[in-house]
Write an enzyme that holds these catalytic residues in place. Structure first.
Site, PDB file in Angstrom:
ATOM      1  N   ARG A 166      -8.623   2.403  13.540  1.00 30.21           N
ATOM      2  CA  ARG A 166      -9.935   3.056  13.439  1.00 30.21           C
ATOM      3  C   ARG A 166     -10.802   2.857  14.688  1.00 30.21           C
ATOM      4  NH1 ARG A 166      -7.540   5.225   9.659  1.00 30.21           N
ATOM      5  NH2 ARG A 166      -8.267   5.283   7.484  1.00 30.21           N
ATOM      6  N   ASP A 199       1.433   2.912   4.027  1.00 31.99           N
ATOM      7  CA  ASP A 199       0.588   3.990   3.493  1.00 31.99           C
ATOM      8  C   ASP A 199       1.446   5.167   3.043  1.00 31.99           C
ATOM      9  OD1 ASP A 199      -1.849   5.022   2.719  1.00 31.99           O
ATOM     10  OD2 ASP A 199      -2.435   5.721   4.705  1.00 31.99           O
ATOM     11  N   HIS A 216     -10.364   0.304   1.725  1.00 33.24           N
ATOM     12  CA  HIS A 216     -10.019   1.279   2.754  1.00 33.24           C
ATOM     13  C   HIS A 216     -11.179   1.340   3.749  1.00 33.24           C
ATOM     14  CE1 HIS A 216      -9.134   5.550   4.167  1.00 33.24           C
ATOM     15  NE2 HIS A 216     -10.430   5.484   4.358  1.00 33.24           N
ATOM     16  N   HIS A 235       0.846  -1.195   0.000  1.00 31.92           N
ATOM     17  CA  HIS A 235       0.000   0.000   0.000  1.00 31.92           C
ATOM     18  C   HIS A 235       0.883   1.248   0.000  1.00 31.92           C
ATOM     19  CE1 HIS A 235      -4.101   1.652   1.205  1.00 31.92           C
ATOM     20  NE2 HIS A 235      -3.328   2.706   1.342  1.00 31.92           N
ATOM     21  N   THR A 294      -7.521   8.687  -2.344  1.00 35.30           N
ATOM     22  CA  THR A 294      -8.628   9.648  -2.371  1.00 35.30           C
ATOM     23  C   THR A 294      -8.837  10.245  -3.755  1.00 35.30           C
ATOM     24  OG1 THR A 294      -8.002  10.268  -0.115  1.00 35.30           O
ATOM     25  CG2 THR A 294      -9.567  11.697  -1.244  1.00 35.30           C
ATOM     26  N   ARG A 337     -15.395  10.046   3.015  1.00 29.49           N
ATOM     27  CA  ARG A 337     -14.912  10.315   1.654  1.00 29.49           C
ATOM     28  C   ARG A 337     -15.315   9.217   0.668  1.00 29.49           C
ATOM     29  NH1 ARG A 337      -8.911  10.750   3.715  1.00 29.49           N
ATOM     30  NH2 ARG A 337      -9.878   9.216   5.111  1.00 29.49           N
ATOM     31  N   HIS A 376       1.460   5.054  -1.930  1.00 28.31           N
ATOM     32  CA  HIS A 376       0.963   6.103  -2.823  1.00 28.31           C
ATOM     33  C   HIS A 376       2.163   6.630  -3.620  1.00 28.31           C
ATOM     34  CE1 HIS A 376      -3.114   6.364  -1.026  1.00 28.31           C
ATOM     35  NE2 HIS A 376      -2.476   5.952   0.067  1.00 28.31           N
ATOM     36  N   GLU A 431      -6.652  16.768   0.572  1.00 30.14           N
ATOM     37  CA  GLU A 431      -7.862  17.095   1.342  1.00 30.14           C
ATOM     38  C   GLU A 431      -7.919  18.550   1.792  1.00 30.14           C
ATOM     39  OE1 GLU A 431      -7.386  12.585   2.098  1.00 30.14           O
ATOM     40  OE2 GLU A 431      -6.060  14.313   1.811  1.00 30.14           O
ATOM     41  N   GLY A 453      -3.316  12.372  -1.086  1.00 27.41           N
ATOM     42  CA  GLY A 453      -3.821  13.516  -0.333  1.00 27.41           C
ATOM     43  C   GLY A 453      -4.606  14.494  -1.176  1.00 27.41           C
TER      44      GLY A 453
END
Length: 457
Positions: free
Chosen positions: A296, A350, A263, A129, A167, A231, A131, A138, A136
Protein backbone atom coordinates in the site's frame (compact mmCIF):
# COMPACT_ATOMS: atom_id res chain seq x y z
CA UNK A 1 17.66 -50.25 25.70
CA UNK A 2 17.09 -50.32 21.94
CA UNK A 3 14.59 -53.18 22.35
CA UNK A 4 12.65 -51.23 24.97
CA UNK A 5 12.42 -48.23 22.66
CA UNK A 6 11.27 -50.44 19.80
CA UNK A 7 8.60 -52.06 21.98
CA UNK A 8 7.38 -48.62 23.02
CA UNK A 9 7.09 -47.64 19.37
CA UNK A 10 5.17 -50.86 18.67
CA UNK A 11 2.65 -50.05 21.39
CA UNK A 12 2.28 -46.47 20.19
CA UNK A 13 1.72 -47.59 16.61
CA UNK A 14 -0.86 -50.18 17.61
CA UNK A 15 -2.74 -47.56 19.64
CA UNK A 16 -2.73 -45.18 16.69
CA UNK A 17 -3.90 -47.89 14.34
CA UNK A 18 -6.75 -48.97 16.60
CA UNK A 19 -7.89 -45.39 17.14
CA UNK A 20 -7.37 -43.70 13.81
CA UNK A 21 -4.98 -44.74 11.13
CA UNK A 22 -6.63 -47.92 9.91
CA UNK A 23 -10.00 -46.25 9.58
CA UNK A 24 -8.33 -43.11 8.21
CA UNK A 25 -6.69 -44.88 5.31
CA UNK A 26 -9.68 -47.11 4.64
CA UNK A 27 -11.97 -44.07 4.57
CA UNK A 28 -9.59 -42.43 2.13
CA UNK A 29 -9.62 -45.52 -0.07
CA UNK A 30 -13.43 -45.64 -0.08
CA UNK A 31 -13.59 -41.95 -1.04
CA UNK A 32 -11.23 -42.52 -3.94
CA UNK A 33 -13.37 -45.42 -5.13
CA UNK A 34 -16.67 -43.58 -4.80
CA UNK A 35 -15.30 -40.51 -6.55
CA UNK A 36 -13.49 -42.44 -9.29
CA UNK A 37 -16.04 -41.29 -11.88
CA UNK A 38 -14.61 -37.81 -11.39
CA UNK A 39 -10.86 -38.44 -11.09
CA UNK A 40 -8.26 -41.18 -11.42
CA UNK A 41 -7.27 -42.89 -8.17
CA UNK A 42 -4.13 -42.10 -6.24
CA UNK A 43 -1.03 -44.04 -7.35
CA UNK A 44 -1.02 -45.36 -3.76
CA UNK A 45 -4.48 -46.91 -3.62
CA UNK A 46 -3.74 -49.88 -1.36
CA UNK A 47 -4.46 -50.08 2.35
CA UNK A 48 -1.54 -49.24 4.62
CA UNK A 49 -1.06 -48.22 8.24
CA UNK A 50 2.18 -46.26 7.98
CA UNK A 51 4.10 -44.13 5.49
CA UNK A 52 7.89 -43.92 5.62
CA UNK A 53 9.58 -41.09 3.71
CA UNK A 54 13.16 -42.15 3.07
CA UNK A 55 16.25 -40.24 2.00
CA UNK A 56 14.96 -36.68 2.39
CA UNK A 57 16.54 -33.57 3.86
CA UNK A 58 14.22 -32.36 6.62
CA UNK A 59 13.56 -28.67 7.29
CA UNK A 60 11.29 -27.04 9.88
CA UNK A 61 12.45 -29.14 12.81
CA UNK A 62 12.06 -27.91 16.36
CA UNK A 63 14.81 -27.36 18.91
CA UNK A 64 15.10 -30.80 20.48
CA UNK A 65 17.74 -29.58 22.93
CA UNK A 66 15.59 -27.03 24.74
CA UNK A 67 12.21 -28.48 23.67
CA UNK A 68 11.14 -24.93 22.83
CA UNK A 69 8.84 -24.93 19.82
CA UNK A 70 9.11 -21.28 18.86
CA UNK A 71 11.00 -20.96 15.60
CA UNK A 72 12.90 -22.96 13.01
CA UNK A 73 16.15 -22.95 14.97
CA UNK A 74 17.51 -26.28 13.75
CA UNK A 75 19.52 -26.71 10.59
CA UNK A 76 18.10 -29.24 8.13
CA UNK A 77 18.94 -32.87 8.81
CA UNK A 78 19.14 -36.00 6.69
CA UNK A 79 16.44 -38.08 8.35
CA UNK A 80 13.64 -40.45 7.44
CA UNK A 81 10.11 -39.50 8.47
CA UNK A 82 7.59 -42.02 9.81
CA UNK A 83 3.90 -41.15 9.52
CA UNK A 84 1.19 -43.09 11.36
CA UNK A 85 -2.43 -42.01 11.03
CA UNK A 86 -2.66 -38.23 10.94
CA UNK A 87 0.55 -37.58 12.89
CA UNK A 88 4.31 -37.72 12.60
CA UNK A 89 5.33 -40.74 14.64
CA UNK A 90 9.10 -40.41 14.58
CA UNK A 91 12.25 -39.33 12.77
CA UNK A 92 14.87 -41.99 12.15
CA UNK A 93 18.48 -42.18 11.10
CA UNK A 94 18.54 -43.60 7.56
CA UNK A 95 20.82 -46.48 8.59
CA UNK A 96 18.09 -47.81 10.93
CA UNK A 97 15.05 -47.41 8.70
CA UNK A 98 15.20 -50.67 6.76
CA UNK A 99 15.40 -52.66 9.97
CA UNK A 100 12.47 -50.69 11.38
CA UNK A 101 10.33 -51.33 8.30
CA UNK A 102 11.07 -55.05 8.45
CA UNK A 103 10.18 -55.10 12.15
CA UNK A 104 6.85 -53.44 11.43
CA UNK A 105 6.10 -55.88 8.63
CA UNK A 106 6.80 -58.73 11.03
CA UNK A 107 3.99 -57.28 13.14
CA UNK A 108 1.67 -57.62 10.10
CA UNK A 109 1.54 -53.87 9.56
CA UNK A 110 1.19 -52.57 6.01
CA UNK A 111 3.99 -50.07 5.32
CA UNK A 112 4.21 -47.67 2.38
CA UNK A 113 7.83 -46.59 1.83
CA UNK A 114 8.31 -43.57 -0.47
CA UNK A 115 11.85 -42.82 -1.61
CA UNK A 116 12.57 -39.10 -1.94
CA UNK A 117 16.36 -39.20 -2.19
CA UNK A 118 17.94 -35.86 -1.25
CA UNK A 119 14.72 -33.89 -1.84
CA UNK A 120 13.47 -31.24 0.60
CA UNK A 121 10.98 -32.28 3.30
CA UNK A 122 9.31 -29.35 5.07
CA UNK A 123 6.07 -28.33 6.82
CA UNK A 124 3.01 -27.73 4.68
CA UNK A 125 2.17 -24.08 4.07
CA UNK A 126 -0.39 -22.14 6.10
CA UNK A 127 -2.40 -19.42 4.35
CA UNK A 128 -4.27 -17.15 6.78
CA UNK A 129 -6.22 -15.27 4.10
CA UNK A 130 -8.11 -17.28 1.45
CA UNK A 131 -11.37 -16.22 -0.23
CA UNK A 132 -12.42 -19.86 -0.36
CA UNK A 133 -15.93 -19.24 -1.74
CA UNK A 134 -14.72 -16.45 -4.02
CA UNK A 135 -14.66 -12.72 -3.56
CA UNK A 136 -14.66 -9.53 -5.56
CA UNK A 137 -17.71 -8.13 -7.31
CA UNK A 138 -16.38 -4.57 -7.65
CA UNK A 139 -17.47 -4.52 -11.33
CA UNK A 140 -20.92 -5.89 -10.68
CA UNK A 141 -22.45 -9.38 -10.54
CA UNK A 142 -20.42 -10.74 -13.45
CA UNK A 143 -17.13 -9.88 -11.68
CA UNK A 144 -17.60 -12.22 -8.71
CA UNK A 145 -14.47 -14.37 -8.51
CA UNK A 146 -14.47 -18.16 -8.65
CA UNK A 147 -14.71 -20.51 -5.68
CA UNK A 148 -11.49 -22.26 -4.64
CA UNK A 149 -10.65 -25.63 -6.12
CA UNK A 150 -9.03 -28.37 -4.07
CA UNK A 151 -6.33 -29.22 -6.61
CA UNK A 152 -5.26 -25.57 -6.92
CA UNK A 153 -4.82 -25.24 -3.17
CA UNK A 154 -2.82 -28.47 -3.06
CA UNK A 155 -0.64 -27.41 -6.00
CA UNK A 156 0.13 -24.25 -4.04
CA UNK A 157 1.61 -26.39 -1.26
CA UNK A 158 -1.18 -25.37 1.13
CA UNK A 159 -2.13 -27.81 3.89
CA UNK A 160 -3.86 -25.27 6.18
CA UNK A 161 -6.12 -22.43 5.02
CA UNK A 162 -8.19 -19.80 6.82
CA UNK A 163 -11.27 -18.72 4.89
CA UNK A 164 -12.56 -15.17 4.66
CA UNK A 165 -15.36 -13.16 3.03
CA UNK A 166 -13.89 -9.74 2.20
CA UNK A 167 -15.70 -6.97 0.32
CA UNK A 168 -18.96 -8.81 -0.15
CA UNK A 169 -20.73 -9.73 3.08
CA UNK A 170 -24.12 -9.36 1.42
CA UNK A 171 -24.40 -11.84 -1.45
CA UNK A 172 -21.83 -14.25 0.03
CA UNK A 173 -22.56 -15.83 3.39
CA UNK A 174 -20.61 -17.14 6.37
CA UNK A 175 -22.73 -20.31 6.41
CA UNK A 176 -21.56 -21.05 2.87
CA UNK A 177 -17.96 -20.33 3.90
CA UNK A 178 -18.25 -22.65 6.92
CA UNK A 179 -19.60 -25.43 4.73
CA UNK A 180 -16.72 -24.93 2.27
CA UNK A 181 -14.22 -25.17 5.12
CA UNK A 182 -15.78 -28.47 6.18
CA UNK A 183 -15.56 -29.74 2.61
CA UNK A 184 -11.85 -28.92 2.34
CA UNK A 185 -11.24 -30.52 5.74
CA UNK A 186 -12.93 -33.69 4.53
CA UNK A 187 -10.55 -33.76 1.56
CA UNK A 188 -7.37 -33.44 3.63
CA UNK A 189 -6.73 -29.71 4.14
CA UNK A 190 -6.94 -28.27 7.67
CA UNK A 191 -9.27 -25.28 7.83
CA UNK A 192 -10.40 -22.39 9.99
CA UNK A 193 -12.23 -19.17 9.17
CA UNK A 194 -12.81 -15.53 10.02
CA UNK A 195 -16.34 -14.19 10.55
CA UNK A 196 -17.32 -10.70 9.42
CA UNK A 197 -16.41 -8.86 6.23
CA UNK A 198 -15.16 -5.38 5.31
CA UNK A 199 -17.83 -3.55 7.24
CA UNK A 200 -19.28 -2.73 10.66
CA UNK A 201 -21.50 -4.12 12.11
CA UNK A 202 -19.83 -7.44 11.33
CA UNK A 203 -21.84 -10.37 9.99
CA UNK A 204 -21.81 -13.47 12.20
CA UNK A 205 -23.07 -17.05 12.20
CA UNK A 206 -24.96 -17.05 15.50
CA UNK A 207 -25.90 -13.38 15.78
CA UNK A 208 -23.07 -12.80 18.26
CA UNK A 209 -19.35 -12.52 17.47
CA UNK A 210 -18.42 -13.79 20.91
CA UNK A 211 -20.69 -16.82 20.58
CA UNK A 212 -19.18 -17.57 17.14
CA UNK A 213 -15.69 -17.49 18.62
CA UNK A 214 -16.56 -19.55 21.69
CA UNK A 215 -18.90 -22.18 20.25
CA UNK A 216 -17.78 -22.69 16.63
CA UNK A 217 -14.46 -24.50 16.53
CA UNK A 218 -13.43 -23.24 13.11
CA UNK A 219 -13.81 -19.54 13.98
CA UNK A 220 -10.50 -17.89 14.97
CA UNK A 221 -11.69 -14.29 15.05
CA UNK A 222 -13.21 -11.63 12.80
CA UNK A 223 -11.98 -10.14 9.54
CA UNK A 224 -11.09 -8.81 7.13
CA UNK A 225 -12.46 -5.55 8.53
CA UNK A 226 -11.47 -2.71 6.20
CA UNK A 227 -9.65 0.39 7.46
CA UNK A 228 -8.22 3.35 5.52
CA UNK A 229 -9.94 2.11 2.37
CA UNK A 230 -12.69 3.70 0.24
CA UNK A 231 -14.69 0.45 0.58
CA UNK A 232 -14.57 0.59 4.38
CA UNK A 233 -17.53 1.55 6.57
CA UNK A 234 -15.09 3.82 8.46
CA UNK A 235 -15.78 2.39 11.92
CA UNK A 236 -15.44 4.64 14.93
CA UNK A 237 -12.83 4.17 17.62
CA UNK A 238 -15.51 3.03 20.07
CA UNK A 239 -16.77 0.45 17.54
CA UNK A 240 -13.30 -1.05 17.27
CA UNK A 241 -12.61 -0.97 21.00
CA UNK A 242 -15.82 -2.92 21.61
CA UNK A 243 -14.95 -5.45 18.91
CA UNK A 244 -11.39 -5.95 20.15
CA UNK A 245 -12.58 -6.29 23.74
CA UNK A 246 -15.08 -8.93 22.63
CA UNK A 247 -12.31 -10.78 20.78
CA UNK A 248 -10.02 -10.74 23.80
CA UNK A 249 -12.62 -12.02 26.27
CA UNK A 250 -14.11 -14.64 23.94
CA UNK A 251 -10.60 -15.73 22.99
CA UNK A 252 -9.74 -16.28 26.64
CA UNK A 253 -12.92 -18.27 27.25
CA UNK A 254 -12.51 -20.41 24.11
CA UNK A 255 -8.76 -20.91 24.38
CA UNK A 256 -8.23 -19.27 20.99
CA UNK A 257 -6.05 -16.34 19.97
CA UNK A 258 -9.07 -14.00 19.68
CA UNK A 259 -7.92 -11.83 16.78
CA UNK A 260 -9.37 -9.10 14.60
CA UNK A 261 -7.91 -9.26 11.08
CA UNK A 262 -7.81 -5.79 9.50
CA UNK A 263 -7.65 -5.04 5.78
CA UNK A 264 -5.54 -1.92 5.25
CA UNK A 265 -6.08 0.37 2.30
CA UNK A 266 -3.92 3.22 1.00
CA UNK A 267 -5.69 6.15 2.71
CA UNK A 268 -3.45 8.65 4.55
CA UNK A 269 -5.11 7.59 7.82
CA UNK A 270 -3.08 4.34 7.68
CA UNK A 271 -3.03 2.70 11.17
CA UNK A 272 -3.90 5.88 13.06
CA UNK A 273 -7.07 4.61 14.72
CA UNK A 274 -5.35 1.39 15.84
CA UNK A 275 -2.47 3.34 17.42
CA UNK A 276 -5.01 5.50 19.27
CA UNK A 277 -6.70 2.39 20.68
CA UNK A 278 -3.37 0.93 21.83
CA UNK A 279 -2.38 4.23 23.45
CA UNK A 280 -5.72 4.78 25.20
CA UNK A 281 -6.61 1.24 26.34
CA UNK A 282 -4.89 -1.81 27.78
CA UNK A 283 -5.89 -4.07 24.87
CA UNK A 284 -2.76 -6.04 23.88
CA UNK A 285 -1.42 -5.49 20.38
CA UNK A 286 -1.49 -9.25 19.69
CA UNK A 287 -5.26 -9.10 19.14
CA UNK A 288 -4.79 -6.81 16.11
CA UNK A 289 -3.67 -8.44 12.86
CA UNK A 290 -3.38 -6.03 9.91
CA UNK A 291 -2.93 -7.34 6.36
CA UNK A 292 -1.83 -5.99 2.94
CA UNK A 293 0.89 -4.10 4.81
CA UNK A 294 3.53 -4.56 2.10
CA UNK A 295 1.50 -3.39 -0.88
CA UNK A 296 0.00 0.00 0.00
CA UNK A 297 2.92 2.33 -0.53
CA UNK A 298 5.83 3.75 1.46
CA UNK A 299 3.81 5.53 4.20
CA UNK A 300 2.21 2.25 5.31
CA UNK A 301 5.56 0.47 5.07
CA UNK A 302 6.97 2.92 7.61
CA UNK A 303 3.97 2.16 9.84
CA UNK A 304 4.71 -1.54 9.41
CA UNK A 305 8.20 -1.05 10.81
CA UNK A 306 6.77 0.70 13.85
CA UNK A 307 4.16 -2.03 14.26
CA UNK A 308 6.55 -4.96 14.41
CA UNK A 309 8.99 -3.01 16.60
CA UNK A 310 6.06 -2.59 19.01
CA UNK A 311 5.76 -6.41 19.07
CA UNK A 312 2.81 -6.48 16.71
CA UNK A 313 2.29 -9.13 14.04
CA UNK A 314 1.24 -8.22 10.52
CA UNK A 315 0.52 -9.97 7.24
CA UNK A 316 2.08 -9.29 3.84
CA UNK A 317 0.25 -10.18 0.63
CA UNK A 318 2.40 -12.36 -1.62
CA UNK A 319 3.53 -10.85 -4.89
CA UNK A 320 1.49 -11.66 -8.00
CA UNK A 321 4.09 -13.30 -10.21
CA UNK A 322 2.26 -12.89 -13.52
CA UNK A 323 2.30 -9.10 -12.97
CA UNK A 324 6.05 -9.29 -12.24
CA UNK A 325 5.44 -7.56 -8.92
CA UNK A 326 8.21 -7.82 -6.33
CA UNK A 327 6.94 -5.41 -3.67
CA UNK A 328 6.69 -8.00 -0.89
CA UNK A 329 9.96 -9.77 -1.69
CA UNK A 330 11.77 -6.43 -1.84
CA UNK A 331 10.34 -5.42 1.53
CA UNK A 332 11.33 -8.72 3.13
CA UNK A 333 14.87 -8.25 1.86
CA UNK A 334 14.90 -4.71 3.22
CA UNK A 335 13.59 -5.75 6.64
CA UNK A 336 16.06 -8.63 6.81
CA UNK A 337 18.96 -6.31 6.03
CA UNK A 338 17.73 -3.94 8.76
CA UNK A 339 17.55 -6.91 11.18
CA UNK A 340 13.88 -6.33 11.98
CA UNK A 341 12.01 -9.20 13.74
CA UNK A 342 10.86 -11.31 10.79
CA UNK A 343 9.09 -13.79 13.09
CA UNK A 344 6.30 -11.19 13.43
CA UNK A 345 5.46 -11.30 9.73
CA UNK A 346 3.18 -13.75 7.93
CA UNK A 347 2.50 -14.07 4.22
CA UNK A 348 -0.86 -14.86 2.64
CA UNK A 349 -1.95 -15.28 -0.98
CA UNK A 350 -5.32 -13.47 -0.85
CA UNK A 351 -6.28 -16.30 -3.21
CA UNK A 352 -9.58 -16.04 -5.11
CA UNK A 353 -9.90 -12.45 -3.95
CA UNK A 354 -10.16 -9.79 -6.62
CA UNK A 355 -7.22 -7.57 -7.55
CA UNK A 356 -8.90 -4.26 -8.43
CA UNK A 357 -6.76 -1.28 -9.43
CA UNK A 358 -8.44 2.11 -8.89
CA UNK A 359 -7.32 5.51 -10.11
CA UNK A 360 -7.07 8.63 -7.94
CA UNK A 361 -10.77 9.35 -8.56
CA UNK A 362 -11.85 5.92 -7.37
CA UNK A 363 -12.62 4.57 -10.83
CA UNK A 364 -11.74 0.95 -11.54
CA UNK A 365 -8.89 0.69 -14.05
CA UNK A 366 -8.11 -3.04 -14.10
CA UNK A 367 -9.32 -6.24 -12.50
CA UNK A 368 -7.93 -9.72 -11.85
CA UNK A 369 -7.91 -12.52 -9.27
CA UNK A 370 -5.19 -13.69 -6.85
CA UNK A 371 -3.90 -17.27 -7.10
CA UNK A 372 -3.21 -19.77 -4.27
CA UNK A 373 0.36 -20.62 -5.33
CA UNK A 374 1.82 -17.16 -4.66
CA UNK A 375 3.07 -17.97 -1.14
CA UNK A 376 5.06 -20.94 -2.45
CA UNK A 377 6.42 -18.78 -5.26
CA UNK A 378 7.53 -16.21 -2.68
CA UNK A 379 9.59 -18.88 -0.91
CA UNK A 380 11.07 -20.02 -4.23
CA UNK A 381 11.94 -16.43 -5.13
CA UNK A 382 13.61 -15.68 -1.78
CA UNK A 383 15.75 -18.81 -1.95
CA UNK A 384 16.60 -19.08 -5.64
CA UNK A 385 16.98 -15.40 -6.54
CA UNK A 386 18.01 -13.81 -3.24
CA UNK A 387 19.87 -16.77 -1.66
CA UNK A 388 17.92 -16.88 1.59
CA UNK A 389 18.44 -20.07 3.61
CA UNK A 390 15.33 -22.18 3.07
CA UNK A 391 14.78 -22.62 6.81
CA UNK A 392 14.51 -18.82 7.08
CA UNK A 393 12.37 -18.28 3.98
CA UNK A 394 9.65 -20.76 4.98
CA UNK A 395 8.87 -19.17 8.36
CA UNK A 396 6.35 -16.68 6.93
CA UNK A 397 4.03 -19.49 5.82
CA UNK A 398 4.78 -22.11 8.48
CA UNK A 399 6.01 -21.33 11.99
CA UNK A 400 5.04 -17.64 12.14
CA UNK A 401 1.29 -18.04 11.42
CA UNK A 402 1.11 -21.27 13.44
CA UNK A 403 2.49 -19.60 16.57
CA UNK A 404 0.58 -16.33 16.22
CA UNK A 405 -2.79 -17.95 15.51
CA UNK A 406 -2.34 -20.74 18.09
CA UNK A 407 -2.66 -23.48 15.48
CA UNK A 408 -1.68 -26.47 17.56
CA UNK A 409 0.51 -29.14 15.92
CA UNK A 410 1.03 -26.97 12.84
CA UNK A 411 3.95 -25.07 11.32
CA UNK A 412 6.76 -27.42 12.34
CA UNK A 413 7.87 -31.00 11.78
CA UNK A 414 7.98 -32.68 15.17
CA UNK A 415 6.94 -35.98 16.72
CA UNK A 416 3.24 -35.88 17.54
CA UNK A 417 2.59 -32.99 15.15
CA UNK A 418 0.13 -33.25 12.28
CA UNK A 419 1.68 -34.90 9.23
CA UNK A 420 1.26 -31.77 7.08
CA UNK A 421 4.27 -32.16 4.83
CA UNK A 422 5.37 -30.96 1.42
CA UNK A 423 8.34 -32.23 -0.55
CA UNK A 424 10.21 -29.93 -2.94
CA UNK A 425 12.80 -30.65 -5.58
CA UNK A 426 16.17 -29.74 -4.11
CA UNK A 427 17.30 -27.89 -7.25
CA UNK A 428 14.39 -25.73 -8.39
CA UNK A 429 12.05 -26.06 -5.36
CA UNK A 430 9.22 -27.34 -7.52
CA UNK A 431 6.47 -29.12 -5.59
CA UNK A 432 6.63 -32.93 -5.73
CA UNK A 433 4.46 -34.32 -2.90
CA UNK A 434 1.84 -32.98 -0.50
CA UNK A 435 0.58 -34.76 2.63
CA UNK A 436 -2.33 -33.35 4.64
CA UNK A 437 -2.68 -34.90 8.10
CA UNK A 438 -1.07 -38.06 6.77
CA UNK A 439 -3.24 -38.28 3.66
CA UNK A 440 -1.47 -38.28 0.29
CA UNK A 441 -2.81 -35.27 -1.60
CA UNK A 442 -0.21 -34.98 -4.36
CA UNK A 443 2.53 -37.02 -6.02
CA UNK A 444 4.75 -36.03 -8.98
CA UNK A 445 2.15 -37.52 -11.35
CA UNK A 446 -1.18 -37.01 -9.54
CA UNK A 447 -3.09 -34.37 -7.57
CA UNK A 448 -6.28 -34.94 -5.63
CA UNK A 449 -9.37 -33.09 -6.93
CA UNK A 450 -12.67 -32.30 -5.28
CA UNK A 451 -15.68 -34.39 -6.27
CA UNK A 452 -16.95 -32.27 -9.16
CA UNK A 453 -13.74 -30.61 -10.24
CA UNK A 454 -13.03 -31.14 -13.94
CA UNK A 455 -9.96 -33.21 -14.79
CA UNK A 456 -7.76 -31.82 -17.55
CA UNK A 457 -5.69 -34.56 -19.15
Amino acid sequence: MARMILKTIYVFILLIISCSSNSHYKRHRRRVTSDSRQQPPSPFDKSYQMIVLTGGKVYGLTNTTTLIISEHVCKPQQMDVIIAGERILAFMEPSKTESFINSMKNQNLQILPISIQNQIVMPGLIDPHIHAIGGGGEQGPYSRTAESRLSELINGGLTTVIGILGTDGLTRSLSSLLQKMKSLEHDGISTWMWVGSYRIPIVTLTGSFQQDLIFIDKVLGAGELALSDHRSSWPSKSDLIQLLSDARVAGMISGKAGIIHFHLGSSPTKLDILWQILNETTIPIRHIYPTHMSSRGDPLIEETKKWIKANGTCDFTADVSYYNRTTTVNLLNKFRNEKLPLKQITISSDAYGSIPIFDASGHLKSYDMARPDSSLKTIQNLVLKYTWPLEEAIQFSTSNPAKYLNLNRKGFLAEGYDADIIILNQTDLQLLYVFGKGQILKTPTWTKHDMFEPIIN
